[in-house]
Scaffold this motif. Sequence first.
Motif, PDB file in Angstrom:
ATOM      1  N   UNK A  42      -7.768  -9.819   2.769  1.00  0.00           N
ATOM      2  CA  UNK A  42      -8.696  -9.674   1.857  1.00  0.00           C
ATOM      3  C   UNK A  42      -8.110  -9.011   0.712  1.00  0.00           C
ATOM      4  N   UNK A  43      -8.868  -9.219  -0.539  1.00  0.00           N
ATOM      5  CA  UNK A  43      -8.279  -8.522  -1.838  1.00  0.00           C
ATOM      6  C   UNK A  43      -8.434  -7.116  -1.656  1.00  0.00           C
ATOM      7  N   UNK A  44      -9.359  -6.627  -0.872  1.00  0.00           N
ATOM      8  CA  UNK A  44      -9.367  -5.108  -0.631  1.00  0.00           C
ATOM      9  C   UNK A  44      -8.236  -4.692  -0.133  1.00  0.00           C
ATOM     10  N   UNK A  45      -7.568  -5.355   0.984  1.00  0.00           N
ATOM     11  CA  UNK A  45      -6.293  -4.869   1.739  1.00  0.00           C
ATOM     12  C   UNK A  45      -4.959  -5.355   1.062  1.00  0.00           C
ATOM     13  N   UNK A  46      -5.128  -5.875  -0.280  1.00  0.00           N
ATOM     14  CA  UNK A  46      -3.975  -6.475  -0.866  1.00  0.00           C
ATOM     15  C   UNK A  46      -2.958  -5.144  -1.005  1.00  0.00           C
ATOM     16  N   UNK A  47      -3.317  -4.099  -1.508  1.00  0.00           N
ATOM     17  CA  UNK A  47      -2.364  -2.990  -1.782  1.00  0.00           C
ATOM     18  C   UNK A  47      -2.692  -1.684  -0.830  1.00  0.00           C
ATOM     19  N   UNK A  48      -3.610  -1.908   0.318  1.00  0.00           N
ATOM     20  CA  UNK A  48      -3.695  -0.805   0.952  1.00  0.00           C
ATOM     21  C   UNK A  48      -2.625  -0.420   1.775  1.00  0.00           C
ATOM     22  N   UNK A  49      -1.966  -0.970   2.087  1.00  0.00           N
ATOM     23  CA  UNK A  49      -0.485  -0.622   2.828  1.00  0.00           C
ATOM     24  C   UNK A  49       0.429   0.309   1.802  1.00  0.00           C
ATOM     25  N   UNK A  50      -0.002   0.341   0.523  1.00  0.00           N
ATOM     26  CA  UNK A  50       0.917   1.205  -0.252  1.00  0.00           C
ATOM     27  C   UNK A  50       0.385   2.484  -0.491  1.00  0.00           C
ATOM     28  N   UNK A  51      -0.918   2.989   0.241  1.00  0.00           N
ATOM     29  CA  UNK A  51      -1.459   4.060   0.166  1.00  0.00           C
ATOM     30  C   UNK A  51      -1.298   4.938   1.612  1.00  0.00           C
ATOM     31  N   UNK A  52      -0.401   4.322   2.741  1.00  0.00           N
ATOM     32  CA  UNK A  52      -0.229   4.899   4.003  1.00  0.00           C
ATOM     33  C   UNK A  52       1.032   6.005   3.665  1.00  0.00           C
ATOM     34  N   UNK A  53       0.766   7.100   4.450  1.00  0.00           N
ATOM     35  CA  UNK A  53       1.459   8.285   4.115  1.00  0.00           C
ATOM     36  C   UNK A  53       2.994   7.755   5.177  1.00  0.00           C
ATOM     37  N   UNK A  54       3.082   7.150   5.757  1.00  0.00           N
ATOM     38  CA  UNK A  54       4.173   6.561   6.789  1.00  0.00           C
ATOM     39  C   UNK A  54       4.829   5.500   6.095  1.00  0.00           C
ATOM     40  N   UNK A  55       6.242   5.343   5.900  1.00  0.00           N
ATOM     41  CA  UNK A  55       7.147   4.418   5.500  1.00  0.00           C
ATOM     42  C   UNK A  55       8.006   4.079   7.042  1.00  0.00           C
ATOM     43  N   UNK A  56       7.694   3.269   7.452  1.00  0.00           N
ATOM     44  CA  UNK A  56       8.408   2.916   8.929  1.00  0.00           C
ATOM     45  C   UNK A  56       8.898   1.380   8.641  1.00  0.00           C
ATOM     46  N   UNK A  57      10.595   1.547   8.439  1.00  0.00           N
ATOM     47  CA  UNK A  57      10.982   0.001   8.072  1.00  0.00           C
ATOM     48  C   UNK A  57      12.322  -0.106   9.010  1.00  0.00           C
ATOM     49  N   UNK A  58      12.482  -1.339   9.338  1.00  0.00           N
ATOM     50  CA  UNK A  58      13.663  -1.884  10.038  1.00  0.00           C
ATOM     51  C   UNK A  58      14.353  -2.815   8.910  1.00  0.00           C
ATOM     52  N   UNK A  59      15.461  -2.347   8.523  1.00  0.00           N
ATOM     53  CA  UNK A  59      16.166  -2.970   7.539  1.00  0.00           C
ATOM     54  C   UNK A  59      16.502  -4.176   8.136  1.00  0.00           C
ATOM     55  N   UNK A  60      16.827  -4.455   9.323  1.00  0.00           N
ATOM     56  CA  UNK A  60      17.309  -5.788   9.774  1.00  0.00           C
ATOM     57  C   UNK A  60      16.050  -6.819   9.428  1.00  0.00           C
ATOM     58  N   UNK A  61      14.675  -6.447   9.345  1.00  0.00           N
ATOM     59  CA  UNK A  61      13.636  -7.262   9.103  1.00  0.00           C
ATOM     60  C   UNK A  61      13.566  -7.971   7.345  1.00  0.00           C
ATOM     61  N   UNK A  62      14.703  -7.577   6.718  1.00  0.00           N
ATOM     62  CA  UNK A  62      14.691  -7.967   5.136  1.00  0.00           C
ATOM     63  C   UNK A  62      15.939  -8.865   5.199  1.00  0.00           C
ATOM     64  N   UNK A  63      15.750  -9.951   4.395  1.00  0.00           N
ATOM     65  CA  UNK A  63      16.739 -10.907   4.303  1.00  0.00           C
ATOM     66  C   UNK A  63      18.052 -10.522   3.382  1.00  0.00           C
ATOM     67  N   UNK A  64      17.846  -9.430   2.808  1.00  0.00           N
ATOM     68  CA  UNK A  64      19.163  -8.931   1.984  1.00  0.00           C
ATOM     69  C   UNK A  64      18.571  -7.281   1.567  1.00  0.00           C
ATOM     70  N   UNK A  65      19.765  -6.793   1.091  1.00  0.00           N
ATOM     71  CA  UNK A  65      19.570  -5.350   0.389  1.00  0.00           C
ATOM     72  C   UNK A  65      18.733  -5.430  -0.669  1.00  0.00           C
ATOM     73  N   UNK A  66      18.596  -6.301  -1.613  1.00  0.00           N
ATOM     74  CA  UNK A  66      17.503  -6.131  -2.706  1.00  0.00           C
ATOM     75  C   UNK A  66      16.289  -6.448  -2.521  1.00  0.00           C
ATOM     76  N   UNK A  67      15.858  -7.154  -1.497  1.00  0.00           N
ATOM     77  CA  UNK A  67      14.472  -7.246  -1.107  1.00  0.00           C
ATOM     78  C   UNK A  67      14.130  -5.925  -0.257  1.00  0.00           C
TER      79      UNK A  67
END
Length: 101
Positions: A42-67
Amino acid sequence: MSERGAIRRSGEDWISFLPDPLLCQILSDLPTKNAVTTSVLSKKWRTLWLSIPILDLDIDDFPDYTTFTSVVSRFLDFSKESCLHKLKLAFTRHDDDDPTS
């Protein structure tokens, strides 16, 4: 008619009526990739992820370093006022990346 009855009849989900801090807490229990995919709900959820206090990323999920750097930069730029409590990065080292081989 109660609010619950109105929600059921209108076909809307109940989770969208939860306060943003609670939604952010729920999203923070997910890998960031999954939290980001909720932005299409929904529109309400569009930027909601940007407010979470945890950044949990797997670099292999991205097509390249720039992304990858673009996503991290967007998160950090948006979250300047908030506090990042946890940063978790995962990556896989491939044998062809080993400079000694």
